[in-house]
Motif scaffolding. Structure first.
Motif, PDB file in Angstrom:
ATOM      1  N   THR A 114      53.781  72.325  65.006  1.00  0.00           N
ATOM      2  CA  THR A 114      52.457  71.965  65.598  1.00  0.00           C
ATOM      3  C   THR A 114      51.650  71.079  64.678  1.00  0.00           C
ATOM      4  N   VAL A 115      51.282  70.079  65.057  1.00  0.00           N
ATOM      5  CA  VAL A 115      50.422  69.070  64.049  1.00  0.00           C
ATOM      6  C   VAL A 115      49.263  68.593  64.828  1.00  0.00           C
ATOM      7  N   HIS A 116      48.024  68.666  64.271  1.00  0.00           N
ATOM      8  CA  HIS A 116      46.845  67.857  64.875  1.00  0.00           C
ATOM      9  C   HIS A 116      46.245  66.619  64.198  1.00  0.00           C
ATOM     10  N   GLN A 117      46.075  65.731  65.003  1.00  0.00           N
ATOM     11  CA  GLN A 117      45.849  64.248  64.570  1.00  0.00           C
ATOM     12  C   GLN A 117      46.883  63.901  63.278  1.00  0.00           C
ATOM     13  N   PRO A 118      47.994  63.605  63.589  1.00  0.00           N
ATOM     14  CA  PRO A 118      48.999  62.997  62.358  1.00  0.00           C
ATOM     15  C   PRO A 118      48.556  61.870  62.243  1.00  0.00           C
ATOM     16  N   SER A 119      48.726  61.432  60.644  1.00  0.00           N
ATOM     17  CA  SER A 119      48.581  60.158  60.249  1.00  0.00           C
ATOM     18  C   SER A 119      49.881  59.382  60.710  1.00  0.00           C
ATOM     19  N   ALA A 120      49.961  57.919  60.623  1.00  0.00           N
ATOM     20  CA  ALA A 120      51.173  57.274  60.871  1.00  0.00           C
ATOM     21  C   ALA A 120      52.141  57.577  60.162  1.00  0.00           C
ATOM     22  N   SER A 121      52.085  57.811  58.870  1.00  0.00           N
ATOM     23  CA  SER A 121      53.366  58.475  57.931  1.00  0.00           C
ATOM     24  C   SER A 121      53.743  59.709  58.289  1.00  0.00           C
ATOM     25  N   LEU A 143      56.145  66.336  71.272  1.00  0.00           N
ATOM     26  CA  LEU A 143      55.565  66.809  72.689  1.00  0.00           C
ATOM     27  C   LEU A 143      54.058  66.819  72.594  1.00  0.00           C
ATOM     28  N   VAL A 144      53.400  66.019  73.354  1.00  0.00           N
ATOM     29  CA  VAL A 144      51.939  65.915  73.500  1.00  0.00           C
ATOM     30  C   VAL A 144      51.424  66.659  74.630  1.00  0.00           C
ATOM     31  N   LEU A 145      50.747  67.701  74.498  1.00  0.00           N
ATOM     32  CA  LEU A 145      50.144  68.551  75.503  1.00  0.00           C
ATOM     33  C   LEU A 145      48.479  68.270  75.710  1.00  0.00           C
ATOM     34  N   ALA A 146      48.009  68.537  76.898  1.00  0.00           N
ATOM     35  CA  ALA A 146      46.765  68.368  77.216  1.00  0.00           C
ATOM     36  C   ALA A 146      46.449  69.294  78.466  1.00  0.00           C
ATOM     37  N   ALA A 147      45.604  70.119  78.587  1.00  0.00           N
ATOM     38  CA  ALA A 147      45.209  70.958  79.416  1.00  0.00           C
ATOM     39  C   ALA A 147      46.320  71.878  79.851  1.00  0.00           C
ATOM     40  N   GLY A 148      47.299  72.171  78.968  1.00  0.00           N
ATOM     41  CA  GLY A 148      48.451  72.841  79.147  1.00  0.00           C
ATOM     42  C   GLY A 148      49.541  72.100  79.924  1.00  0.00           C
ATOM     43  N   VAL A 201      46.490  56.800  69.473  1.00  0.00           N
ATOM     44  CA  VAL A 201      45.987  56.532  70.576  1.00  0.00           C
ATOM     45  C   VAL A 201      46.125  57.304  71.773  1.00  0.00           C
ATOM     46  N   MET A 202      47.471  58.041  71.683  1.00  0.00           N
ATOM     47  CA  MET A 202      47.802  59.011  72.920  1.00  0.00           C
ATOM     48  C   MET A 202      46.745  60.198  72.765  1.00  0.00           C
ATOM     49  N   LEU A 203      46.367  60.629  71.496  1.00  0.00           N
ATOM     50  CA  LEU A 203      45.393  61.822  71.512  1.00  0.00           C
ATOM     51  C   LEU A 203      44.093  61.460  71.846  1.00  0.00           C
ATOM     52  N   ASP A 204      43.663  60.147  71.836  1.00  0.00           N
ATOM     53  CA  ASP A 204      42.426  59.820  72.409  1.00  0.00           C
ATOM     54  C   ASP A 204      42.417  59.563  73.816  1.00  0.00           C
ATOM     55  N   LEU A 205      43.520  59.232  74.345  1.00  0.00           N
ATOM     56  CA  LEU A 205      43.723  59.179  75.798  1.00  0.00           C
ATOM     57  C   LEU A 205      43.826  60.598  76.568  1.00  0.00           C
ATOM     58  N   VAL A 206      44.218  61.538  75.983  1.00  0.00           N
ATOM     59  CA  VAL A 206      44.361  62.686  76.716  1.00  0.00           C
ATOM     60  C   VAL A 206      43.245  63.737  76.327  1.00  0.00           C
ATOM     61  N   ASN A 207      42.165  63.443  75.514  1.00  0.00           N
ATOM     62  CA  ASN A 207      41.037  64.116  75.092  1.00  0.00           C
ATOM     63  C   ASN A 207      40.224  64.075  76.111  1.00  0.00           C
ATOM     64  N   GLN A 208      39.862  65.380  76.641  1.00  0.00           N
ATOM     65  CA  GLN A 208      38.960  65.509  77.821  1.00  0.00           C
ATOM     66  C   GLN A 208      37.464  65.539  77.516  1.00  0.00           C
ATOM     67  N   ASP A 209      37.369  65.815  76.270  1.00  0.00           N
ATOM     68  CA  ASP A 209      35.874  65.795  75.737  1.00  0.00           C
ATOM     69  C   ASP A 209      35.378  64.418  75.486  1.00  0.00           C
ATOM     70  N   PHE A 210      36.443  63.316  75.500  1.00  0.00           N
ATOM     71  CA  PHE A 210      35.592  62.025  75.190  1.00  0.00           C
ATOM     72  C   PHE A 210      36.323  60.940  76.167  1.00  0.00           C
TER      73      PHE A 210
END
Length: 285
Positions: free
Chosen positions: A37-44, A53-58, A89-98
């Motif tokens: 599991t990795v949070h906010q991975p850089s491009a490298s 696998l990108v998860l949002a709200a389960g 970009v994907m994490l920004d799109l599935v972040n329900q806080d923002f």
């Protein structure tokens, strides 16, 4: 399979990229699958993944090759800006806080619609439970594993055989005059016999260290139902006697060669091996 929980947390971008390069090399050279599991991975860091696998709200928002995430976002009308990191970009799109909750739900629904349905068992029927291996199967598996460990980790037997042989050569040279069958050498020969029995037994302390390392693994595997304690004890008991006979043989051969024969060699070998096995069992307790 190797599971890792946030292996890049607390690291700077360079260290995180090096960790991911090492994990990728490990997966390729050792032929293992690595899940992490990795949070906010850089491009490298993101480039080091084969599949993500990108998860949002389960719920899954994307599951597939990492290199195809940008094309998937473009196919759903969320194009990735030039030189941007698709993971960010994907994490920004599935972040329900923002991000608007409706937009996030629409993205999740879109993936659910496109994803291939997973096979499910028929209603009212459970998949058959895995049958536990029988005692003989467990015994055969443990015997094979102990044999491999004996070859790959020679601390338990090979090192003792070498120490036993070297020690007997030393005491044989020390009590060299005991070869003479005269009354004056009776006490020296008795002391030599004592060292033949006592020194190999004292090397059983190595078994305490080696078996202590194995104990934690055995407890976990027994708790997980991989085999029963009886199968482990039986496999260990089958492997130990022949190995201890070889350890005693390595010590008795130089002793017989230097001091000379006394009694029946097979009888002496069996007595010394039985004594060594008794101390081995005590070490295992």
């Amino acid at each position: 399979v190797l599971f890792l929980d946030e292996p890049t947390s607390g690291l700077d971008s360079a260290a995180a990229a090096n960790i991911m390069a090492f994990l990728r090399l490990t997966a390729q050279t050792m032929n293992v699958a690595i899940l992490c599991t990795v949070h906010q991975p850089s491009a490298s860091v993101f480039a080091g993944f084969d599949d993500v696998l990108v998860l949002a709200a389960g719920r899954p928002a994307y599951f597939g090759p990492a290199a195809d995430m940008g094309r998937y976002l473009e196919s759903v009308g969320r194009s990735v800006p030039p030189n941007a990191n698709p993971a960010e970009v994907m994490l920004d799109l599935v972040n329900q806080d923002f991000t608007d909750t409706g937009a996030v739900r629409a993205l999740l629904d879109e993936w659910s619609r496109r994803a291939s349905p997973r096979p499910t068992p028929p209603p009212g029927r459970m998949p058959p439970a895995a049958r536990r291996a029988g005692f003989m199967s467990q015994l055969a598996m443990l015997c094979r594993r102990h044999a491999r460990l004996t070859v790959r980790a020679p601390l338990l037997y090979a090192s003792r055989a070498i120490l036993n042989a070297g020690t007997m050569v030393f005491f044989g040279c020390f009590y060299l005059d005991a070869r003479n069958p005269v009354q004056a050498q009776v006490l020296n020969k008795a002391f030599f016999y004592f060292w033949i029995v006592a020194i190999p037994s004292s090397f059983s302390i190595l078994a305490v260290y080696a078996l202590g390392l194995e104990l934690r693994v055995v407890l976990r595997e027994v708790r997980n139902g991989m085999y029963t304690p009886a199968a482990f004890v039986a496999a260990t008991s089958l492997l130990q006697p022949p190995m201890l006979l070889l350890v005693c043989l390595c010590g008795l051969l130089p002793a017989y060669a230097i001091i000379g024969p006394w009694g029946s060699f097979p009888s002496v070998l069996l007595v010394c091996a039985a004594n060594l096995w008794a101390f081995e069992c005590i070490a295992q307790l």
